[in-house]
Design a protein around this motif. Structure first.
Motif, PDB file in Angstrom:
ATOM      1  N   VAL A 199      71.271 -17.244   6.922  1.00  0.00           N
ATOM      2  CA  VAL A 199      70.303 -16.354   7.548  1.00  0.00           C
ATOM      3  C   VAL A 199      69.905 -15.288   6.527  1.00  0.00           C
ATOM      4  CG1 VAL A 199      69.881 -14.714   9.422  1.00  0.00           C
ATOM      5  CG2 VAL A 199      71.320 -16.732   9.827  1.00  0.00           C
ATOM      6  N   VAL A 200      68.596 -15.184   6.258  1.00  0.00           N
ATOM      7  CA  VAL A 200      68.089 -14.194   5.309  1.00  0.00           C
ATOM      8  C   VAL A 200      67.428 -13.068   6.093  1.00  0.00           C
ATOM      9  CG1 VAL A 200      66.630 -13.825   3.288  1.00  0.00           C
ATOM     10  CG2 VAL A 200      67.635 -16.089   3.697  1.00  0.00           C
ATOM     11  N   GLY A 201      68.014 -11.876   6.042  1.00  0.00           N
ATOM     12  CA  GLY A 201      67.462 -10.724   6.765  1.00  0.00           C
ATOM     13  C   GLY A 201      68.270 -10.441   8.013  1.00  0.00           C
ATOM     14  N   LEU A 202      69.031  -9.335   7.984  1.00  0.00           N
ATOM     15  CA  LEU A 202      69.958  -9.033   9.079  1.00  0.00           C
ATOM     16  C   LEU A 202      69.512  -7.838   9.906  1.00  0.00           C
ATOM     17  CD1 LEU A 202      73.338  -9.595   7.194  1.00  0.00           C
ATOM     18  CD2 LEU A 202      72.161 -11.185   8.714  1.00  0.00           C
ATOM     19  N   GLY A 203      68.351  -7.973  10.537  1.00  0.00           N
ATOM     20  CA  GLY A 203      67.986  -7.027  11.592  1.00  0.00           C
ATOM     21  C   GLY A 203      68.565  -7.559  12.899  1.00  0.00           C
ATOM     22  N   SER A 240      80.948 -16.695   7.116  1.00  0.00           N
ATOM     23  CA  SER A 240      81.904 -17.200   6.124  1.00  0.00           C
ATOM     24  C   SER A 240      81.634 -16.621   4.736  1.00  0.00           C
ATOM     25  CB  SER A 240      81.888 -18.722   6.092  1.00  0.00           C
ATOM     26  OG  SER A 240      80.576 -19.222   6.135  1.00  0.00           O
ATOM     27  N   HIS A 241      80.354 -16.350   4.430  1.00  0.00           N
ATOM     28  CA  HIS A 241      79.997 -15.759   3.147  1.00  0.00           C
ATOM     29  C   HIS A 241      78.884 -14.742   3.371  1.00  0.00           C
ATOM     30  CE1 HIS A 241      81.461 -19.805   2.203  1.00  0.00           C
ATOM     31  NE2 HIS A 241      81.758 -19.388   0.985  1.00  0.00           N
ATOM     32  N   VAL A 242      78.868 -13.681   2.574  1.00  0.00           N
ATOM     33  CA  VAL A 242      77.740 -12.754   2.593  1.00  0.00           C
ATOM     34  C   VAL A 242      77.261 -12.526   1.155  1.00  0.00           C
ATOM     35  CG1 VAL A 242      78.470 -11.587   4.724  1.00  0.00           C
ATOM     36  CG2 VAL A 242      79.226 -10.690   2.525  1.00  0.00           C
ATOM     37  N   PHE A 243      75.942 -12.382   0.996  1.00  0.00           N
ATOM     38  CA  PHE A 243      75.377 -12.183  -0.340  1.00  0.00           C
ATOM     39  C   PHE A 243      74.324 -11.088  -0.319  1.00  0.00           C
ATOM     40  CE2 PHE A 243      76.844 -16.607  -0.455  1.00  0.00           C
ATOM     41  CZ  PHE A 243      77.613 -16.586  -1.616  1.00  0.00           C
ATOM     42  N   PRO A 248      70.019 -10.749  -8.712  1.00  0.00           N
ATOM     43  CA  PRO A 248      69.074 -11.668  -9.349  1.00  0.00           C
ATOM     44  C   PRO A 248      69.484 -13.146  -9.231  1.00  0.00           C
ATOM     45  CG  PRO A 248      70.228 -10.300 -10.981  1.00  0.00           C
ATOM     46  CD  PRO A 248      70.590  -9.763  -9.637  1.00  0.00           C
ATOM     47  N   ASP A 249      70.762 -13.393  -9.065  1.00  0.00           N
ATOM     48  CA  ASP A 249      71.222 -14.789  -9.001  1.00  0.00           C
ATOM     49  C   ASP A 249      71.598 -15.219  -7.579  1.00  0.00           C
ATOM     50  OD1 ASP A 249      73.367 -13.118  -8.753  1.00  0.00           O
ATOM     51  OD2 ASP A 249      74.710 -14.283 -10.043  1.00  0.00           O
ATOM     52  N   VAL A 250      71.009 -14.560  -6.561  1.00  0.00           N
ATOM     53  CA  VAL A 250      71.444 -14.840  -5.188  1.00  0.00           C
ATOM     54  C   VAL A 250      71.232 -16.310  -4.808  1.00  0.00           C
ATOM     55  CG1 VAL A 250      69.257 -14.024  -4.172  1.00  0.00           C
ATOM     56  CG2 VAL A 250      71.312 -14.073  -2.776  1.00  0.00           C
ATOM     57  N   ILE A 251      70.123 -16.890  -5.245  1.00  0.00           N
ATOM     58  CA  ILE A 251      69.847 -18.289  -4.869  1.00  0.00           C
ATOM     59  C   ILE A 251      70.902 -19.228  -5.458  1.00  0.00           C
ATOM     60  CG2 ILE A 251      68.195 -20.184  -5.236  1.00  0.00           C
ATOM     61  CD1 ILE A 251      66.023 -17.859  -4.877  1.00  0.00           C
ATOM     62  N   GLU A 252      71.218 -19.026  -6.738  1.00  0.00           N
ATOM     63  CA  GLU A 252      72.239 -19.876  -7.381  1.00  0.00           C
ATOM     64  C   GLU A 252      73.582 -19.701  -6.684  1.00  0.00           C
ATOM     65  OE1 GLU A 252      70.142 -17.825  -9.145  1.00  0.00           O
ATOM     66  OE2 GLU A 252      68.849 -19.515  -9.716  1.00  0.00           O
ATOM     67  N   ILE A 281      67.244 -22.037  -0.824  1.00  0.00           N
ATOM     68  CA  ILE A 281      68.674 -22.255  -0.555  1.00  0.00           C
ATOM     69  C   ILE A 281      68.893 -23.363   0.487  1.00  0.00           C
ATOM     70  CG2 ILE A 281      69.362 -19.909  -1.208  1.00  0.00           C
ATOM     71  CD1 ILE A 281      69.483 -19.191   1.763  1.00  0.00           C
ATOM     72  N   THR A 282      67.770 -24.004   0.913  1.00  0.00           N
ATOM     73  CA  THR A 282      67.894 -25.150   1.832  1.00  0.00           C
ATOM     74  C   THR A 282      68.162 -26.409   1.009  1.00  0.00           C
ATOM     75  OG1 THR A 282      66.278 -24.101   3.301  1.00  0.00           O
ATOM     76  CG2 THR A 282      66.741 -26.428   3.683  1.00  0.00           C
ATOM     77  N   ARG A 283      69.089 -27.231   1.467  1.00  0.00           N
ATOM     78  CA  ARG A 283      69.431 -28.435   0.706  1.00  0.00           C
ATOM     79  C   ARG A 283      68.337 -29.502   0.830  1.00  0.00           C
ATOM     80  NH1 ARG A 283      74.023 -30.735   0.873  1.00  0.00           N
ATOM     81  NH2 ARG A 283      75.227 -29.180   2.022  1.00  0.00           N
ATOM     82  N   ARG A 284      68.407 -30.525  -0.012  1.00  0.00           N
ATOM     83  CA  ARG A 284      67.523 -31.692   0.098  1.00  0.00           C
ATOM     84  C   ARG A 284      67.684 -32.259   1.513  1.00  0.00           C
ATOM     85  NH1 ARG A 284      66.394 -34.813  -4.487  1.00  0.00           N
ATOM     86  NH2 ARG A 284      67.129 -36.697  -3.459  1.00  0.00           N
ATOM     87  N   GLY A 285      66.583 -32.543   2.174  1.00  0.00           N
ATOM     88  CA  GLY A 285      66.648 -33.074   3.534  1.00  0.00           C
ATOM     89  C   GLY A 285      66.840 -32.019   4.598  1.00  0.00           C
ATOM     90  N   GLY A 286      66.951 -30.763   4.187  1.00  0.00           N
ATOM     91  CA  GLY A 286      67.257 -29.688   5.138  1.00  0.00           C
ATOM     92  C   GLY A 286      66.030 -29.086   5.802  1.00  0.00           C
ATOM     93  N   VAL A 287      66.310 -28.127   6.668  1.00  0.00           N
ATOM     94  CA  VAL A 287      65.268 -27.492   7.481  1.00  0.00           C
ATOM     95  C   VAL A 287      65.247 -25.988   7.204  1.00  0.00           C
ATOM     96  CG1 VAL A 287      64.487 -27.026   9.855  1.00  0.00           C
ATOM     97  CG2 VAL A 287      65.584 -29.228   9.294  1.00  0.00           C
TER      98      VAL A 287
END
Ligand SMILES: [Zn+2]
Ligand SMILES: [Zn+2]
Length: 377
Positions: A199-203, A240-243, A248-252, A281-287
């Motif tokens: 989830v991108v954006g925590l309002g 499970s994870h927060v970023f 600058p390297d958030v996507i990686e 950050i969506t995988r191949r085949g993802g939504v």
């Protein structure tokens, strides 16, 4: 009868709003409910980014407008033809009224109701009327609600009755943040147990998506935002994870944590940078699901071939693709069972007279949800 309301006359005033004061708390005349309408005593109303988008001009609406669209209260009077609500019943306002008859409504997609969208755009109730006046001049309704008011007249189709064990300050959040954020996960994406989610954006909306992913049994829930306190809260409720979105390297880093990207990524910030991050950050085949409302002029450059070669899906989600009369009681039930801690979204209770400063805090990204308590003097 008379009621206080938060009136917006001038759009696009400079921040801080505490000084420019775009919202005027004034007394207006409120007409009795017409046919298929209900008089509601508003008890609590949340400050949402969609209100801010009207105040700052990102989302053009007719003025003067009595704003506010995320609220809960009690039924005070019933207009002609309303037979399925009783006086005193607790209700949540829904910001997209649905007529029940148009093609989207008939095909189970009331979020796209055509008369509802027309009424919201025109600043009227679903039936076409305006019920607030000042000195004989009509005031426009905001999304059929005009909820920063002591009392509001709304369409029956803008209300869902709820269990009265829910405090008003929590019930209000269900009308926009929870329906939009949970619905995006459960209806629009329809995630499976075990799926990986970001989830991108925590309002309020993004946090509700995090809660929904956890409740639905997501295998991995990754929360991304720029504000450290929001990341801490996401971690505390079970992400499970927060970023940090500004790294600058958030996507990686997200791709690394999710072995090449998540199954489902949700953009909940209304910004192109957030949508781009969610897509990458969506995988191949993802939504990738987008539910934030970007400025109408904003365009998103997309590598078209990736849609084909990676079988990618991008979906828009409005009010969580919800059927409010079906979904709202379900989400309330999960809350009452302790499986959906919506109360964690509530960061501050404020008085109606302090609303301009509240929108400054919202614009600065402070807190998750501020709620106006109408009883607070
Ligand atoms: Zn909202
Ligand atoms: Zn309809």
């Amino acid at each position: 009868m008379k009621t206080r309301a938060a009136l917006l006359y001038d759009v696009g005033l400079p921040q801080p709003y505490e000084n420019s004061r775009p919202l005027h708390i004034e007394e207006v005349e409120l007409a009795a409910p017409g046919a298929n309408e209900v008089l509601v005593r508003i008890r609590a109303a949340g400050l949402c980014h969609s209100d801010l988008s009207v105040i700052n001009g990102d989302r053009p609406r007719p003025t003067p407008m009595a704003i506010g669209h995320e609220a809960a209260g009690t039924v005070e009077a019933l207009g002609e033809g309303v037979t399925d609500l009783r006086i005193g019943e607790h209700v949540v306002l829904v910001f997209m009224p649905s007529c029940g008859h148009c093609l989207p409504c008939a095909t189970g997609r009331p979020a796209l109701c055509e008369p509802g969208a027309l009424a919201n755009g025109a600043g009227t109730l679903l039936g076409g009327g305006r019920r607030m006046t000042q000195g004989g001049n009509s005031i426009n309704h905001h999304l059929g609600c005009s909820a920063f008011s002591d009392y509001a007249v709304v369409s029956r189709r803008s209300l869902v009755a709820i269990d009265d064990r829910v405090e008003f300050e929590h019930a209000a959040l269900f009308g926009c943040a929870v329906l939009t954020g949970m619905g995006a996960v459960l209806n629009t994406a329809g995630i499976e147990a075990g799926a990986s989610v970001a989830v991108v954006g925590l309002g309020g909306v993004g946090f509700s998506s995090v809660l929904a992913a956890l409740a639905a049994g997501a295998g991995q829930v990754i929360a991304i935002d720029r504000v450290p306190s929001k990341l801490s809260l996401a971690k505390a409720i079970g992400a499970s994870h927060v970023f940090d979105a500004s790294a600058p390297d958030v996507i990686e880093r997200v791709r690394e944590a999710s072995s090449g990207g998540v199954d489902y990524a949700f953009e909940m910030a209304g910004a192109i940078a957030a949508l781009d991050c969610a897509y990458r950050i969506t995988r191949r085949g993802g939504v990738t699901v987008t539910a934030g409302l970007a400025n109408p002029a904003a365009l998103w450059p997309l590598q078209a071939v990736s849609l084909v070669a990676e079988e990618r899906t991008v979906k828009g989600s409005y009010i969580g693709s919800c059927v409010p009369t079906r979904d709202l009681p379900r989400y309330v039930s999960l809350f009452l069972q302790g499986r959906l801690p919506v109360d964690k979204l509530l960061s501050e209770r404020i008085a109606l007279t302090a609303i301009n400063a509240g929108f400054d805090r919202l614009a600065r990204g402070e807190g998750i949800r501020q709620v106006v308590m109408m009883d607070t003097p």
